[in-house]
Design an enzyme around this catalytic site. Structure first.
Site, PDB file in Angstrom:
ATOM      1  N   ARG A 193      -3.129   4.390   0.938  1.00  0.00           N
ATOM      2  CA  ARG A 193      -3.238   3.328  -0.055  1.00  0.00           C
ATOM      3  C   ARG A 193      -4.042   2.135   0.479  1.00  0.00           C
ATOM      4  O   ARG A 193      -4.794   1.509  -0.262  1.00  0.00           O
ATOM      5  CB  ARG A 193      -1.840   2.901  -0.509  1.00  0.00           C
ATOM      6  CG  ARG A 193      -1.209   3.930  -1.436  1.00  0.00           C
ATOM      7  CD  ARG A 193       0.249   3.682  -1.724  1.00  0.00           C
ATOM      8  NE  ARG A 193       0.725   4.652  -2.715  1.00  0.00           N
ATOM      9  CZ  ARG A 193       1.976   4.767  -3.110  1.00  0.00           C
ATOM     10  NH1 ARG A 193       2.916   3.978  -2.594  1.00  0.00           N
ATOM     11  NH2 ARG A 193       2.318   5.668  -4.015  1.00  0.00           N
ATOM     12  N   TYR A 212      -5.617   7.293  -8.256  1.00  0.00           N
ATOM     13  CA  TYR A 212      -4.987   8.175  -7.267  1.00  0.00           C
ATOM     14  C   TYR A 212      -4.243   7.402  -6.181  1.00  0.00           C
ATOM     15  O   TYR A 212      -4.329   6.201  -6.083  1.00  0.00           O
ATOM     16  CB  TYR A 212      -5.950   9.191  -6.680  1.00  0.00           C
ATOM     17  CG  TYR A 212      -7.183   8.755  -5.941  1.00  0.00           C
ATOM     18  CD1 TYR A 212      -7.381   7.475  -5.467  1.00  0.00           C
ATOM     19  CD2 TYR A 212      -8.192   9.690  -5.682  1.00  0.00           C
ATOM     20  CE1 TYR A 212      -8.514   7.129  -4.759  1.00  0.00           C
ATOM     21  CE2 TYR A 212      -9.326   9.355  -4.982  1.00  0.00           C
ATOM     22  CZ  TYR A 212      -9.486   8.079  -4.520  1.00  0.00           C
ATOM     23  OH  TYR A 212     -10.627   7.743  -3.826  1.00  0.00           O
ATOM     24  N   GLU A 213      -3.467   8.157  -5.393  1.00  0.00           N
ATOM     25  CA  GLU A 213      -2.533   7.611  -4.410  1.00  0.00           C
ATOM     26  C   GLU A 213      -1.501   6.683  -5.061  1.00  0.00           C
ATOM     27  O   GLU A 213      -1.057   5.697  -4.478  1.00  0.00           O
ATOM     28  CB  GLU A 213      -3.279   6.870  -3.285  1.00  0.00           C
ATOM     29  CG  GLU A 213      -4.329   7.675  -2.572  1.00  0.00           C
ATOM     30  CD  GLU A 213      -3.802   8.983  -1.990  1.00  0.00           C
ATOM     31  OE1 GLU A 213      -2.575   9.084  -1.751  1.00  0.00           O
ATOM     32  OE2 GLU A 213      -4.592   9.909  -1.801  1.00  0.00           O
ATOM     33  N   GLY A 214      -1.108   7.011  -6.271  1.00  0.00           N
ATOM     34  CA  GLY A 214      -0.164   6.191  -7.029  1.00  0.00           C
ATOM     35  C   GLY A 214      -0.925   5.238  -7.919  1.00  0.00           C
ATOM     36  O   GLY A 214      -1.660   4.374  -7.438  1.00  0.00           O
ATOM     37  N   GLN A 223       1.884   0.901  -8.217  1.00  0.00           N
ATOM     38  CA  GLN A 223       1.747  -0.110  -7.164  1.00  0.00           C
ATOM     39  C   GLN A 223       2.417  -1.418  -7.566  1.00  0.00           C
ATOM     40  O   GLN A 223       3.121  -2.057  -6.775  1.00  0.00           O
ATOM     41  CB  GLN A 223       0.265  -0.365  -6.855  1.00  0.00           C
ATOM     42  CG  GLN A 223      -0.535   0.850  -6.462  1.00  0.00           C
ATOM     43  CD  GLN A 223       0.066   1.613  -5.306  1.00  0.00           C
ATOM     44  OE1 GLN A 223       0.464   1.023  -4.302  1.00  0.00           O
ATOM     45  NE2 GLN A 223       0.157   2.924  -5.445  1.00  0.00           N
TER      46      GLN A 223
END
Length: 589
Positions: free
Chosen positions: A300, A431-433, A438
């Site tokens: 992230r 992506y990556e959450g 977040q």
């Protein structure tokens, strides 16, 4: 017309003059043998910039126009990508901040961060490969057995092998608890079966092996996310002597046709379509999500750095075009609105860089600093990771869109390459959450768990910078201080509101979370520009005539006047989150 060149002067300035990495990190035992300071920074940045500008950047358009393809269970990457990745590996960049006991260079994270900005500024699709591989190696380093570390890490850290992360499944998305991938015990290993989607660099021929980290469930696993385990699943099995054995039962099914990052093979991966892929447990059974989050937090941070890199590339292309394009008898860079767009891009890029680089130092202090300081540093980086990922990736969409706008109609056609930055960077809020995740993480987990204590500590640092700006005796710095003071008042008020809503009605707090995340990013970005302005002012007072320092102060002024007022708008939205957002009926949408 705008070939990427790394902004070395600004990078050097941040690392050596603002962050003072030599004193902040150079005295730590882990770095004492490797050296940290201006001489090392200069050498590393010069070499990385040459690689990024000369080798990676020319492949940006190649990968966009000749994307990765999957045919008969194998992926072909764009021309030139294999050689470029070999150059990254040969330069020691893949494992530059990794443990030297396992093939890494042992240098501070700040140098890894600089490298990733350059790779992604030059070619984001290609830059994804070392980013995900480094994260996979980090997870093995943190949770693997010594035998696993000896088997995989040196070759991953040197770039001989590459790593991936396999989380998402069709129909599951971010809800990992409903995944269907299975892991059945079989002697000293497991048989993995199932399918994963959106796997970045899931297959390729650029390295001789690919080490997949795969989330799956055991037959008797608890329900939901508590029942997920993590497995090492090599593309080629590894013999006891370290040589490669037979091909494992893991194959790419297809490559996604995407809006951007065409050169990056985003694969649908099939595990166990034949007899089942052989996998090895990483960490403890049913603790896979915790293991994966070691990798996710690193990833992230690097997604934010990706967004920064693409934004810087877009700025460079737009500025070059604006200097060359003549309209009304003058280059369009002289047109007031074009100048506004370019200054907005520049100030946001420098604010993004200040935030990402500062917290890269925090990452090292959390892991390698004095033991008594580590908990506080870890709390700080935990708080800032969702801001770095979320705010930088949101801002990057604005910056790259402005880069296209500066080109006018030529930005909307593909031949200039301006639109590619916008298309490529659009994945970073997803992506990556997603950034909604977040924002929720920032408010509900990071802010809420300590009642805002870590945020208060950071706001104390902002106030200290404001005091220094006010004391400098310069009208420009005083103006920056006034802008930061107003933004700080908004931040303090919004933080009180969010903390109160977390107790009263968490849904209201979550409804305000995105606005709060953006407000926090703008404030801390302005804070870091204020710090830079102070250093630049000191250099000028000491007799320097370098126009770079004048530009740093002017950039911070512009940000204070034109960008920091956005904090008030976000604060107003936070204050209004209990209104129509909550009462609006879903069927009205």
């Amino acid at each position: 017309m705008g070939t990427y060149r790394a902004p070395i002067e600004d990078m050097n300035f941040l690392i050596d003059e603002v962050l003072d990495a030599e004193n902040a990190l150079g005295t730590l035992p882990d770095f004492a043998d490797y050296g940290v300071g201006s001489e090392l920074t200069t050498v590393l940045l010069d070499e990385a910039a040459k690689l990024a500008g000369d080798e990676l950047a020319p492949l940006r358009r190649v990968g966009d126009e000749q994307p990765a393809i999957c045919t008969d269970g194998a992926v072909t990457t764009p021309p030139g990508y294999d050689a470029a990745l070999r150059q990254l590996a040969e330069g020691g960049w893949i494992g530059i901040s990794s443990d030297p006991r396992y093939g890494g260079q042992g240098l501070p994270e700040i140098y890894n961060t600089v490298g990733h900005e350059m790779w992604n500024g030059a070619n984001m699709a290609l830059g994804l490969a070392p980013m995900l591989s480094s994260g996979a190696a980090l997870a093995i380093h943190a949770h693997g057995t010594e035998a696993q570390k000896q088997t995989y890490l040196e070759k991953m850290n040197t770039g001989q092998w590459m790593g991936t992360m396999n989380l998402t499944e069709s129909g599951a998305g971010s809800d990992l608890g409903v995944m269907k991938a299975k892991a059945v015990p079989e002697g000293d290993h497991y048989r993995i079966s199932g399918q994963k989607i959106y796997i970045t660099w899931g297959d390729h021929q650029s390295t001789e092996n690919i080490i997949h980290l795969v989330l799956a469930k055991l037959p008797d696993a608890p329900e939901g996310s508590r029942g997920i385990s993590l497995f090492i699943v090599p593309k080629f099995l590894v013999n006891d002597d370290g040589s490669l054995g037979e091909r494992n039962d893991v194959y790419p099914v297809s490559c996604e046709h995407k809006l951007g990052i065409h050169g990056s093979p985003t694969c649908v991966m099939a595990f166990g379509d034949d007899e089942g892929a052989i996998g090895y447990l990483l960490g403890e059974e049913n603790r896979g999500l915790a293991c994966m989050f070691t990798m996710m937090n690193e990833a992230r941070h690097k997604v934010g750095v990706q967004a920064l890199g693409a934004s810087e590339g877009s700025l460079q292309k737009a500025a070059a075009y604006a200097r060359d394009r003549v309209q009304g008898g003058v280059p369009i860079i002289e047109h007031p609105d074009v100048k506004r767009m370019l200054l907005t891009m520049k100030s946001l890029c420098e604010a993004m860089r200040g935030l990402a680089y500062t917290e890269a130092v925090t990452m090292d202090l959390a892991h390698r600093g004095p033991q008594e300081d580590r908990p506080l540093q870890q709390s700080r980086i935990d708080l800032m990771i969702p801001v770095i990922k979320g705010w930088l990736s949101e801002v990057a969409q604005e910056v790259t869109s402005l880069g296209l706008q500066v080109h006018g109609g030529m930005g909307f056609v593909e031949e200039t390459g301006a639109a590619q930055y916008l298309r490529d960077v659009r994945i970073t809020p997803i992506y990556e959450g997603t950034n909604g995740i977040q924002a929720a993480d920032l408010v509900s987990r990071k802010l809420g768990r300590d009642g805002g204590a870590t945020m208060e500590e950071m706001m104390t640092e902002v106030n200290a910078t404001i005091t220094r700006l006010q004391a400098a005796g310069d009208a420009r710095l005083t103006g920056i201080a006034e802008s930061l003071t107003r933004a700080m008042a908004d931040q303090e008020n919004a933080t009180r509101i969010v903390l109160a809503e977390l107790k009263e009605d968490p849904n209201v707090a979550l409804g305000a979370s995105f606005e709060y995340m953006m407000q926090t990013g703008y404030l801390f970005g302005g804070w870091h520009l204020g710090r830079s302005a102070l250093v630049a002012f000191d250099r000028l007072k000491s007799g320097s005539d370098n126009p770079f320092y004048e530009a740093k102060i002017a950039t911070a002024q512009y940000y204070g006047e034109q960008i920091l007022p956005r904090c008030a708008a976000h604060a107003g939205a936070v204050a209004g989150a209990r209104g129509a957002l909550q009462s609006f009926q879903q069927e009205w949408i």
